[in-house]
Design an enzyme around this catalytic site. Sequence first.
Site, PDB file in Angstrom:
ATOM      1  N   CYS A  55      -9.293   6.302   0.679  1.00 48.71           N
ATOM      2  CA  CYS A  55      -8.664   7.277   1.570  1.00 48.71           C
ATOM      3  C   CYS A  55      -9.675   7.815   2.572  1.00 48.71           C
ATOM      4  O   CYS A  55     -10.695   8.395   2.194  1.00 48.71           O
ATOM      5  CB  CYS A  55      -8.066   8.420   0.750  1.00 48.71           C
ATOM      6  SG  CYS A  55      -7.300   9.708   1.769  1.00 48.71           S
ATOM      7  N   TYR A  56      -9.378   7.670   3.852  1.00 49.65           N
ATOM      8  CA  TYR A  56     -10.390   7.968   4.861  1.00 49.65           C
ATOM      9  C   TYR A  56     -10.632   9.447   5.097  1.00 49.65           C
ATOM     10  O   TYR A  56     -11.644   9.821   5.687  1.00 49.65           O
ATOM     11  CB  TYR A  56     -10.094   7.257   6.175  1.00 49.65           C
ATOM     12  CG  TYR A  56      -8.735   7.432   6.828  1.00 49.65           C
ATOM     13  CD1 TYR A  56      -7.881   8.494   6.546  1.00 49.65           C
ATOM     14  CD2 TYR A  56      -8.306   6.479   7.761  1.00 49.65           C
ATOM     15  CE1 TYR A  56      -6.653   8.626   7.171  1.00 49.65           C
ATOM     16  CE2 TYR A  56      -7.068   6.604   8.396  1.00 49.65           C
ATOM     17  CZ  TYR A  56      -6.245   7.683   8.099  1.00 49.65           C
ATOM     18  OH  TYR A  56      -5.033   7.813   8.719  1.00 49.65           O
TER      19      TYR A  56
END
Length: 224
Positions: A55-56
Amino acid sequence: MFIRRTAPSMVVAEDALPGRGEPILVHPAPHLKLGTDILAPVGEGQAEIFLAAGCYWGVEEIMWDLPGVVTTAVGFMGGFTPNPTYGEVCTGMTGHTETVRVVYSGTDPLPLILKTFWECHDPTSLNAQGNDVGTQYRSAIFTTTPEQSRLATESRDAYDDVLRAAGQGPIVTQIVDANQTTGFFPAEEDHQQYLIKVPHGYRCHAKTGMACPMPGAGPLADLS
């Protein structure tokens, strides 16, 4: 002995979503932490590297605090669909992985950036980080200089030795020349510096708990 879950398969180009010709993010706001232009071309003495570690949102938060980092942005890379939306990437039908653009000044920050990348997620997990499952969460480094490619490969091999010795699985991180991809496509404005906008928002850091020894330098101090 390690057990790996069944990973989703990567979409092929002919089945990927068509996307669009215009960027999703045209006029981004200045970086909320660094005050810089998040999509500006690299300046003199600067370089950019693209990192995918799950997840960025959380990965970007970690990277913008590192010394020497000029700006960061979140987006998508490594797939087929041009200018995808976040929702399209979540379908698994773009081939992209959630990616953080990191621009840094000089060469000194690069070893710490890579060490931090390896340690902030689980690079042995194929197409998944923690409970986040899908090809959009695969681990990847998209390089833009020969030095990045060299150090990324050497640090991967060194970390792989550490993890295998501890009984963990092999590293599955892709190391790819950014020029061999369709490019970096920025995500929507509300995703940029998300964890400043939503301080108690979601973070996923499925770490191995093992320190990465950088080649030629020995183990660096634990960042935590």
